[in-house]
Design an enzyme around this catalytic site. Structure first.
Site, PDB file in Angstrom:
ATOM      1  N   SER A   1      57.054  37.375  30.437  1.00  0.00           N
ATOM      2  CA  SER A   1      56.966  36.220  31.200  1.00  0.00           C
ATOM      3  C   SER A   1      55.734  35.934  31.671  1.00  0.00           C
ATOM      4  O   SER A   1      54.722  35.605  31.023  1.00  0.00           O
ATOM      5  CB  SER A   1      58.116  36.431  32.000  1.00  0.00           C
ATOM      6  OG  SER A   1      58.481  35.290  33.080  1.00  0.00           O
ATOM      7  N   GLN A   2      55.744  35.831  33.114  1.00  0.00           N
ATOM      8  CA  GLN A   2      54.371  35.452  33.801  1.00  0.00           C
ATOM      9  C   GLN A   2      53.057  36.602  33.621  1.00  0.00           C
ATOM     10  O   GLN A   2      52.155  36.343  33.640  1.00  0.00           O
ATOM     11  CB  GLN A   2      54.655  35.423  35.341  1.00  0.00           C
ATOM     12  CG  GLN A   2      53.282  35.293  36.200  1.00  0.00           C
ATOM     13  CD  GLN A   2      53.849  35.041  37.774  1.00  0.00           C
ATOM     14  OE1 GLN A   2      54.432  34.084  38.158  1.00  0.00           O
ATOM     15  NE2 GLN A   2      53.918  36.180  38.404  1.00  0.00           N
TER      16      GLN A   2
ATOM     17  N   HIS B   1      65.806  33.564  28.997  1.00  0.00           N
ATOM     18  CA  HIS B   1      64.614  34.256  29.516  1.00  0.00           C
ATOM     19  C   HIS B   1      64.890  35.886  29.476  1.00  0.00           C
ATOM     20  O   HIS B   1      65.582  36.412  30.329  1.00  0.00           O
ATOM     21  CB  HIS B   1      64.044  33.593  30.762  1.00  0.00           C
ATOM     22  CG  HIS B   1      62.774  33.915  31.034  1.00  0.00           C
ATOM     23  ND1 HIS B   1      61.752  33.534  30.056  1.00  0.00           N
ATOM     24  CD2 HIS B   1      62.064  34.545  32.178  1.00  0.00           C
ATOM     25  CE1 HIS B   1      60.532  33.866  30.630  1.00  0.00           C
ATOM     26  NE2 HIS B   1      60.596  34.648  31.924  1.00  0.00           N
TER      27      HIS B   1
ATOM     28  N   MET C   1      57.142  37.508  36.737  1.00  0.00           N
ATOM     29  CA  MET C   1      57.348  37.290  38.043  1.00  0.00           C
ATOM     30  C   MET C   1      58.749  37.976  38.774  1.00  0.00           C
ATOM     31  O   MET C   1      59.628  38.072  38.214  1.00  0.00           O
ATOM     32  CB  MET C   1      57.643  35.847  38.032  1.00  0.00           C
ATOM     33  CG  MET C   1      57.891  35.272  39.475  1.00  0.00           C
ATOM     34  SD  MET C   1      57.866  33.256  39.532  1.00  0.00           S
ATOM     35  CE  MET C   1      59.346  32.982  38.610  1.00  0.00           C
TER      36      MET C   1
ATOM     37  N   ASP D   1      65.602  29.276  26.714  1.00  0.00           N
ATOM     38  CA  ASP D   1      64.795  29.636  27.983  1.00  0.00           C
ATOM     39  C   ASP D   1      65.058  28.705  28.948  1.00  0.00           C
ATOM     40  O   ASP D   1      64.851  27.426  28.790  1.00  0.00           O
ATOM     41  CB  ASP D   1      63.541  29.696  27.573  1.00  0.00           C
ATOM     42  CG  ASP D   1      62.739  30.724  28.537  1.00  0.00           C
ATOM     43  OD1 ASP D   1      62.910  30.334  29.813  1.00  0.00           O
ATOM     44  OD2 ASP D   1      62.102  31.650  28.208  1.00  0.00           O
TER      45      ASP D   1
END
Length: 307
Positions: free
Chosen positions: A110-111, A289, A38, A233
């Site tokens: 991630s995303q 993260h 993202m 995270d």
């Protein structure tokens, strides 16, 4: 300042830039597909350097697949294009790349892992051999704690805060915002609205009307899953989701590990099957993260990827 720049600065954790190394590509080796997170983009220096470093380390073709044709569009599509549409664009670009026709290993950040997961379940043709998920949203998230309505990205964060409440599982919200599509509110995941409208509920085969066996058949064809969790995270909430865990439905305190979830126990989309086949491997990084080193990344690639 463009929307893309603001989004990137305020919300995203951008993949770090790494050294590239020497280029020596063997077309006979499995290629690698990468998907950014993202607020990031395949056009950013970090993703460019990671893509090249992985390819050079393996001596094989390596490519980051954008869902937009420009830096700005690729970034914006990570917010304002639905999860399913991102998957469709991703799949079309993979099928148009002849160097991927025989299959590939995939790395998500991630995303981006939601897009790879969706590709696997909906298509997996050409097939994914190894799915390396780095700090991934594969099980969705129960909130966005780093998106502060009074911060730099106030207007967008307010949209998230307002949308991901009572209206999260309306068709309008699900059709408007990528993050809504993998939002799993533990107090609403047994509601009719969630079962009927949520994109991730559909992928999970949750609820009485979701029973797509193609999703399960495609999922279990993957030969290896390597799940990397960031132990500190603050972006993926709860971070147990990076290892296929979740909050216990109905509350935000107790976390269920993968094998304690209903999705695993009922094998709704194949998670129990691949686990019992020994296909799922787990590892972690100590920090926040997308905080990982080049050495971490190349170790994962060297030890988890199938040739």
């Amino acid at each position: 300042m463009s929307l893309s720049v603001v989004l990137t600065a305020a919300v995203a954790f951008i993949a770090p830039e790494v050294s590239v190394g020497e280029k020596n590509v063997d077309v006979g080796k499995l290629p690698t597909v990468l998907m950014h997170g993202m607020g990031d983009s395949c056009f950013n220096k970090g993703m460019k350097s990671i893509t090249e470093a992985v390819g050079n380390n393996l001596g094989s073709y390596s490519v980051c697949i954008p869902t937009g044709d420009t830096h700005a569009k690729d970034t914006d599509n990570g917010f304002f294009m639905t999860m399913n549409t991102n998957v469709e664009v991703f799949a079309a670009k993979i099928r148009n790349d002849t160097q991927l026709a025989g299959g590939f290993n995939a790395i998500g950040f991630s995303q981006g892992n939601s897009i790879i997961r969706g590709y696997i379940q909906k298509y997996n043709d050409p097939p994914v051999k190894t799915f390396l998920s780095v700090h991934g949203t594969v099980m969705g998230v129960a909130g966005f704690p780093n998106c502060k309505p009074d911060g730099l990205l106030g207007p967008v964060c307010r949209i998230l805060a307002e949308s991901l409440g009572d209206d999260a599982y309306t068709k309008k919200t699900q059709d408007s915002l990528f993050q809504a599509d993998y939002f799993r509110d533990p107090k609403r995941v047994t509601s009719a609205a969630y079962y009927n409208n949520s994109e991730i509920a559909e992928w999970n085969n949750e609820g009485p009307n979701n029973n797509n066996q193609t999703y399960k058949e495609n999922f279990v064809k993957v030969e290896r899953f390597a799940m990397i969790k960031a132990l500190k995270d603050t972006m993926v909430f709860p971070n147990a989701g990076e290892w296929w865990g979740q909050f216990t439905p109905g509350q935000f305190k107790t976390v269920q590990n993968m094998n304690e979830t209903e999705m695993y126990q009922k094998d709704l989309f194949g998670l129990q099957t691949v686990d019992k086949q020994g296909k799922i491997l787990f590892n972690s990084t100590p920090g926040n993260h997308l905080q990982f080193t080049e050495a971490d990344l190349l170790w994962w690639v060297d030890n988890y990827f199938l040739a």
